[in-house]
Design a protein around this motif. Structure first.
Motif: not given
Length: 156
Positions: A46, A55-58, A118-119
């Motif tokens: 990750e 990728l970006e997670h929120h 969510h991402w």
């Protein structure tokens, strides 16, 4: 649309259930390898794709931009996939089956995380996408799931 809090809580709960099940049905060493080693492998994977800007997670809380709930989700899915694989085969066949089962799960569910916010996949890599999810995500699931299963099986 699932709230981020409910999604993360459910994912962590699933991981705890998987860990508890492993703890009472597997040798301690196998449990530690899959859940400890698997969490490290998932974290590194990750962190890599986040660092690459793909990728970006929120969802918080995060360590090095990797949300902690992700570690529970990865290990739970791989654990359940490996348990299913071991019902029908063993050895290297179980390793491959684990990868296929876990990746199939991701194919069926990952787009929901994107749709629910969510991402976000932020890469511009060429290649196919399925419901907004890039090909490399599924390749990652296959490789990481096989790798985690391969280093767990000798401890069973």
């Amino acid at each position: 649309m699932t709230s981020s809090r409910a999604f993360a809580t459910t994912t962590v709960a699933l991981g705890i259930v998987a860990l508890a099940h492993a703890a009472i049905t597997w040798p301690v060493s196998a449990t530690l390898v899959l859940f400890g080693g698997g969490a490290v492998v998932a974290f590194v994977a990750e962190a890599l794709v986040i660092t690459l800007g793909w990728l970006e997670h929120h969802i918080e809380p995060k360590v090095s931009d990797v949300p902690l709930y992700v570690l529970f989700g990865w290990t739970a899915v791989i654990y359940f996939a490996l348990r299913i694989a071991l019902l029908v085969t063993d050895g290297w066949a179980a390793v491959v089956a684990t990868g296929v089962i876990a990746t199939t799960y991701d194919i069926l569910t990952d787009h929901r995380g994107v749709e629910d916010g969510h991402w976000t996949y932020t890469d511009d890599l060429a290649g196919p996408r399925y419901r907004g999810v890039p090909w490399w995500n599924y390749l990652g699931w296959l490789l990481i799931s096989c790798f985690t299963a391969a280093f767990t099986i000798p401890f069973l």
